[in-house]
Design an enzyme around this catalytic site. Structure first.
Site, PDB file in Angstrom:
ATOM      1  N   ASP A 251     -13.636   8.269   5.419  1.00 18.46           N
ATOM      2  CA  ASP A 251     -12.362   7.598   5.695  1.00 18.46           C
ATOM      3  C   ASP A 251     -11.609   7.540   4.368  1.00 18.46           C
ATOM      4  O   ASP A 251     -11.980   6.787   3.476  1.00 18.46           O
ATOM      5  CB  ASP A 251     -12.630   6.187   6.239  1.00 18.46           C
ATOM      6  CG  ASP A 251     -11.353   5.365   6.413  1.00 18.46           C
ATOM      7  OD1 ASP A 251     -10.259   5.880   6.117  1.00 18.46           O
ATOM      8  OD2 ASP A 251     -11.457   4.193   6.821  1.00 18.46           O
TER       9      ASP A 251
ATOM     10  N   HIS B  45      -7.157   5.319   1.605  1.00 19.55           N
ATOM     11  CA  HIS B  45      -6.548   4.905   0.333  1.00 19.55           C
ATOM     12  C   HIS B  45      -6.626   5.989  -0.735  1.00 19.55           C
ATOM     13  O   HIS B  45      -6.177   5.763  -1.860  1.00 19.55           O
ATOM     14  CB  HIS B  45      -7.219   3.621  -0.168  1.00 19.55           C
ATOM     15  CG  HIS B  45      -7.009   2.449   0.733  1.00 19.55           C
ATOM     16  ND1 HIS B  45      -5.917   1.625   0.634  1.00 19.55           N
ATOM     17  CD2 HIS B  45      -7.740   1.990   1.782  1.00 19.55           C
ATOM     18  CE1 HIS B  45      -5.983   0.692   1.575  1.00 19.55           C
ATOM     19  NE2 HIS B  45      -7.079   0.893   2.274  1.00 19.55           N
TER      20      HIS B  45
ATOM     21  N   SER C 261     -10.950  -0.238  -0.340  1.00 19.52           N
ATOM     22  CA  SER C 261      -9.648  -0.912  -0.354  1.00 19.52           C
ATOM     23  C   SER C 261      -9.607  -2.182  -1.173  1.00 19.52           C
ATOM     24  O   SER C 261      -8.541  -2.570  -1.650  1.00 19.52           O
ATOM     25  CB  SER C 261      -9.205  -1.215   1.083  1.00 19.52           C
ATOM     26  OG  SER C 261     -10.122  -2.095   1.712  1.00 19.52           O
TER      27      SER C 261
ATOM     28  N   GLU D  77     -16.152   5.443   2.773  1.00 22.32           N
ATOM     29  CA  GLU D  77     -14.737   5.559   2.431  1.00 22.32           C
ATOM     30  C   GLU D  77     -14.604   6.398   1.160  1.00 22.32           C
ATOM     31  O   GLU D  77     -15.517   6.438   0.332  1.00 22.32           O
ATOM     32  CB  GLU D  77     -14.110   4.177   2.224  1.00 22.32           C
ATOM     33  CG  GLU D  77     -14.110   3.325   3.484  1.00 22.32           C
ATOM     34  CD  GLU D  77     -13.304   2.050   3.328  1.00 22.32           C
ATOM     35  OE1 GLU D  77     -12.166   2.128   2.823  1.00 22.32           O
ATOM     36  OE2 GLU D  77     -13.806   0.986   3.709  1.00 22.32           O
TER      37      GLU D  77
ATOM     38  N   ASN E  96       0.814  -1.216   0.000  1.00 27.39           N
ATOM     39  CA  ASN E  96       0.000   0.000   0.000  1.00 27.39           C
ATOM     40  C   ASN E  96       0.851   1.270   0.000  1.00 27.39           C
ATOM     41  O   ASN E  96       0.323   2.368   0.189  1.00 27.39           O
ATOM     42  CB  ASN E  96      -0.921   0.027   1.220  1.00 27.39           C
ATOM     43  CG  ASN E  96      -2.027  -1.003   1.122  1.00 27.39           C
ATOM     44  OD1 ASN E  96      -2.446  -1.387   0.040  1.00 27.39           O
ATOM     45  ND2 ASN E  96      -2.502  -1.464   2.269  1.00 27.39           N
TER      46      ASN E  96
ATOM     47  N   HIS F 283     -14.821  -0.221   5.813  1.00 24.97           N
ATOM     48  CA  HIS F 283     -13.790  -1.004   6.491  1.00 24.97           C
ATOM     49  C   HIS F 283     -14.320  -1.639   7.777  1.00 24.97           C
ATOM     50  O   HIS F 283     -15.240  -1.123   8.423  1.00 24.97           O
ATOM     51  CB  HIS F 283     -12.601  -0.101   6.812  1.00 24.97           C
ATOM     52  CG  HIS F 283     -11.389  -0.819   7.275  1.00 24.97           C
ATOM     53  ND1 HIS F 283     -11.101  -1.017   8.605  1.00 24.97           N
ATOM     54  CD2 HIS F 283     -10.386  -1.417   6.577  1.00 24.97           C
ATOM     55  CE1 HIS F 283      -9.966  -1.683   8.714  1.00 24.97           C
ATOM     56  NE2 HIS F 283      -9.520  -1.932   7.497  1.00 24.97           N
TER      57      HIS F 283
ATOM     58  N   LYS G 296      -0.267   4.292   4.305  1.00 22.89           N
ATOM     59  CA  LYS G 296      -0.330   3.995   2.874  1.00 22.89           C
ATOM     60  C   LYS G 296       0.561   4.979   2.108  1.00 22.89           C
ATOM     61  O   LYS G 296       1.767   4.824   2.048  1.00 22.89           O
ATOM     62  CB  LYS G 296      -1.778   4.048   2.374  1.00 22.89           C
ATOM     63  CG  LYS G 296      -2.600   2.809   2.697  1.00 22.89           C
ATOM     64  CD  LYS G 296      -3.140   2.808   4.089  1.00 22.89           C
ATOM     65  CE  LYS G 296      -4.023   1.618   4.386  1.00 22.89           C
ATOM     66  NZ  LYS G 296      -4.472   1.610   5.797  1.00 22.89           N
TER      67      LYS G 296
END
Length: 383
Positions: free
Chosen positions: A203, A206, A178, A174, A48, A134, A235
């Site tokens: 969130d 990523h 992910s 998110e 990541n 998540h 990440k």
């Protein structure tokens, strides 16, 4: 046999029988484009470390300098003696960059998400989450006192049907998911929350560093400003830790009542010092994001005609194979050809959608991606 031992034995046996057992591999240079495992070298497509900062020597030197000034650990929680000038400077760098009044630091994204929901939500609240959020968010929501609802992944109409002006809603999504590498329709979600006097939390673990002109993430790309923004440093920043960005009052509230913050030892000040340098690198070195875009084009051109290919605008490239056994076999075949990819299976992803989670990083080359393409084609041709 004591109940704990029998319970553990049964769970482990069932996991193995289902072909879902997980194992850890001892690797060297897992944060670089070439890793080593049991004496062999592999091109790494499972990291990541999207911007290639985890082994960037300028960042390494910044951490070393931080160690020379602050020592190894913080020594206490932030509310005792664990909050230093390094932490304060990191918070200031984040708020100036991302346009918030406060940044509250945490040891991990998992703890930041849990702290946010556990602290903010009460019994009279309604929490609405994207179904693919998540595990840290889902667990916190389920264990909080609020009523939790889930909307179908990125389904705006379903979200609309779950929200109303009468209840006190917090909508959580998110920025980048992910396992699928797709982006949330943040502009539409923000419009819905504002129309219903709800709060939005994003969130962006990523997306931060990868998306947006300055690397400001999904929100910068979509030109939205949620009430609450969670970013992580494990990440694109190449390190570890997390922060919640919010207004002044919410920040004060979290520092008073968020147990994950109040009762945890603060991140080492040397780490905060290095992270402040990482914040500058992310903003200033746009060539890293340009390299990711170039690699994405090579990946798409090389694999777009294969069944299982999924188009994404992020560094996460899921290659969906379906069955768990097939995903494991293809991953193993790729490793035989010097490509390190990871098979992702249930319960991490829904049944029937096992996949290779392929990630691109700025320290890879076009040739690396072409080698991946050849290995993957060979593995699939051997079916």
């Amino acid at each position: 046999m004591p109940v704990f031992k029998s319970r553990i034995k049964l769970a482990l046996t069932q996991r193995k029988e289902q072909g879902l057992n997980r194992s850890m591999n001892v690797v060297f240079a897992g944060n670089q484009s070439i890793l080593e495992h049991e004496g062999k070298r592999y091109i790494n497509f499972s990291s990541n470390d999207y911007l290639g900062l985890a082994n960037d020597q300028a960042l390494v030197r910044a951490w070393q300098q931080g160690l020379s000034v602050y020592g190894s650990g913080s020594g206490a929680s932030p509310m005792v003696t664990g909050f230093s000038a390094a932490h304060s400077n990191l918070e200031a760098a984040l708020t100036e960059w991302l346009g918030y009044e406060r940044a509250i630091l945490f040891g991990s994204g998992f703890s930041a998400n849990q702290a946010l929901l556990f602290t903010l939500l009460e019994k009279s609240d309604v929490l609405i989450q994207d179904r693919l959020n998540h595990a840290s968010l889902m667990e916190a929501g389920a264990l909080s006192s609020a009523k939790m609802k889930r909307f179908k992944h990125n389904d705006i109409e379903h979200l609309k049907s779950l929200i109303n002006r009468e209840d006190n809603h917090l909508v959580v999504t998110e920025g980048v998911f992910s396992m699928d590498g797709d982006c949330s329709p943040l502009k539409d979600i923000e419009a819905i929350t504002r129309a219903n006097h709800a709060w939005l939390a994003v969130d962006d673990a990523h997306g931060i560093g990868v998306l947006g002109e300055s690397g400001g993430g999904s929100c910068e790309l979509s030109q939205v400003k949620p009430e609450l923004l969670v970013i992580t440093f494990g990440k694109a920043f190449g390190m570890s830790g997390a922060a919640i960005l919010c207004d002044q009052a919410t920040g004060d509230y979290l520092t008073q009542f968020a147990k994950h913050h109040v009762y945890s030892t603060a991140m080492p000040p040397a780490q905060a010092y290095a992270l402040t340098h990482a914040v500058s690198i992310v903003q200033e070195q746009s060539w890293r994001r340009e390299k990711l875009a170039e690699l994405s084009e090579v990946y798409r051109d090389s694999l777009k005609d294969l069944d299982g290919f999924v188009e994404t605008q992020t560094s996460i490239k899921p290659f969906v194979l379906g069955g768990s056994e097939l995903a494991l076999r293809v991953a193993s075949d790729c490793r035989q050809n010097g490509i390190w990819v990871t098979a992702i299976r249930p319960p991490t992803v829904p049944k029937g959608t096992s996949r290779l989670r392929i990630t691109l990083t700025a320290n890879q080359t076009n040739e690396h991606v072409k080698t991946l393409s050849m290995a993957l084609k060979q593995a699939l041709g051997a079916q």
